[in-house]
Design an enzyme around this catalytic site. Structure first.
Site, mmCIF file in Angstrom:
data_model
loop_
_atom_site.group_PDB
_atom_site.id
_atom_site.type_symbol
_atom_site.label_atom_id
_atom_site.label_comp_id
_atom_site.label_asym_id
_atom_site.label_seq_id
_atom_site.Cartn_x
_atom_site.Cartn_y
_atom_site.Cartn_z
ATOM 1 C CG HIS A 59 29.748 39.551 52.297
ATOM 2 N ND1 HIS A 59 30.004 38.445 53.081
ATOM 3 C CD2 HIS A 59 29.517 39.072 51.048
ATOM 4 C CE1 HIS A 59 29.925 37.358 52.359
ATOM 5 N NE2 HIS A 59 29.635 37.695 51.111
ATOM 6 C CD GLU A 65 29.949 39.782 43.307
ATOM 7 O OE1 GLU A 65 30.869 40.524 42.890
ATOM 8 O OE2 GLU A 65 28.897 39.607 42.689
ATOM 9 N N GLY A 76 36.121 37.101 44.169
ATOM 10 C CA GLY A 76 37.374 36.351 44.110
ATOM 11 C C GLY A 76 38.581 37.172 44.505
ATOM 12 C CG ASP A 80 43.265 39.835 48.684
ATOM 13 O OD1 ASP A 80 42.652 40.646 47.982
ATOM 14 O OD2 ASP A 80 42.838 39.410 49.770
ATOM 15 N NE ARG A 105 39.780 40.554 49.267
ATOM 16 C CZ ARG A 105 39.438 39.695 50.230
ATOM 17 N NH1 ARG A 105 38.215 39.704 50.689
ATOM 18 N NH2 ARG A 105 40.319 38.842 50.717
#
Ligand SMILES: [Zn+2]
Length: 237
Positions: free
Chosen positions: A44, A46, A90, A129, A131
Site C-alpha cells: 500500500h 500512503e 500522492g 507519477d 513512484r
C-alpha cells in the site's frame, strides 16, 4: 548497525531503521517465508487524505481495509498476511501537490472525469507519477517471500515489478465494486483504462468521458451537512 531499540533482547519485535516503510504481519512471522502457508499481501502506498481523514475521492482507504481483512482471513486459516505500507504520499509527489491536482480536477470545465485524470496531475507536477516500484519488492525479498497467494492490488506496475523479480503471484484481488466510493469511480476507471487489473470492469478510452465526479458546488449542497456550516465553538471557561 542498528540502534538500541531494535537490538533489545526483551522486545520480540524487529524495527529496522528504514524510513518510509512499515511492514505489518498478521499471523506467525515465521510463516511468511514458509511456502507451506497461504500468504495474502497488500503493498500500500500512503494516502493521508483517504487513509487517515477518509476522503472519498480515491479508493486508498477502502482498499487498505480490504487488504487488512484479507490478511486477517489468511491468518485465521493458518496462513499469514502482510501489509507493506510505503510512505509514497500522492504518487510520491507529496500531499500539497496532490491537493493541487485535486483542485485542478474539480475546477476544470465540465467537472472531474476519468478522461483527463492523469493529465491534471501532469499539469501541476510535470509528471503523472514518480513512484519507483523497481525497489518496492526489496522489503518482500528481505522477508524471504517467494510466492503471494492473494495479492491485494490492482496495480499493473507493482504486479510486473514483483513478478520480474521472481515473486510468484497466484491470484490478484481487485477491490470489490461495492467498496468503491461514488466519487472515486473517476480515478478507478482512469486507472483500469491505463492498465490496472480488473476482473469484470473493462474500460476503454472511448467510455472514459462518462464517469463524472461530484461537482464542486455539490460539496456545499450535499456533502457538507447544513449543521456543519452553523457550528460555533463556545468560549473556553
Ligand atoms: Zn488516495
Amino acid at each position: 548497525m542498528f540502534s538500541d531499540l531494535v537490538t533489545r533482547s526483551d522486545l520480540k519485535v524487529f524495527l529496522p531503521p528504514i524510513g518510509s516503510i512499515t511492514v505489518y504481519i498478521f499471523g506467525d512471522p515465521a510463516a511468511v517465508a514458509d511456502e507451506h502457508h497461504h500468504l495474502s499481501c497488500r503493498v500500500h502506498d500512503e494516502c493521508n487524505g483517504s487513509d487517515v481523514f477518509g476522503s472519498d475521492i480515491c479508493t486508498c482507504r477502502p482498499y487498505l481495509i480490504h487488504g487488512i481483512e484479507e490478511c486477517i482471513r489468511s491468518a485465521q486459516e493458518n496462513g499469514v498476511g502482510v501489509i507493506v505500507y510505503n510512505r509514497k504520499e500522492g504518487r510520491a509527489l507529496g500531499e500539497v501537490t496532490k491537493f493541487l491536482a485535486y483542485n485542478a480536477r474539480k475546477r476544470q470545465e465540465g467537472g472531474d472525469s476519468a478522461e483527463n485524470h492523469f493529465e491534471r496531475t501532469e499539469c501541476i507536477a510535470g509528471v503523472q507519477d514518480v513512484r519507483f516500484q523497481n525497489l518496492m519488492p526489496d522489503s518482500l525479498h528481505w522477508l524471504g517471500i517467494r510466492r503471494i497467494d492473494r495479492f491485494v492490488s490492482m496495480s499493473n506496475i507493482k504486479f510486473d515489478s514483483l513478478v520480474k523479480q521472481g515473486i510468484e503471484i497466484v491470484n490478484r484481488i481487485a477491490l470489490p465494486d461495492d467498496r468503491i466510493p461514488e466519487d472515486a469511480r473517476v480515478e478507478m476507471d482512469a486507472k483500469i483504462a491505463a492498465g490496472y487489473f480488473s476482473e469484470d470492469r473493462p474500460m476503454s478510452e472511448s467510455n472514459l468521458s462518462q464517469p463524472q465526479g461530484r461537482l464542486l458546488e455539490d460539496y456545499w449542497s450535499s456533502a457538507v451537512p447544513a449543521s456543519c456550516l452553523k457550528i460555533s465553538l463556545a468560549p473556553r471557561r
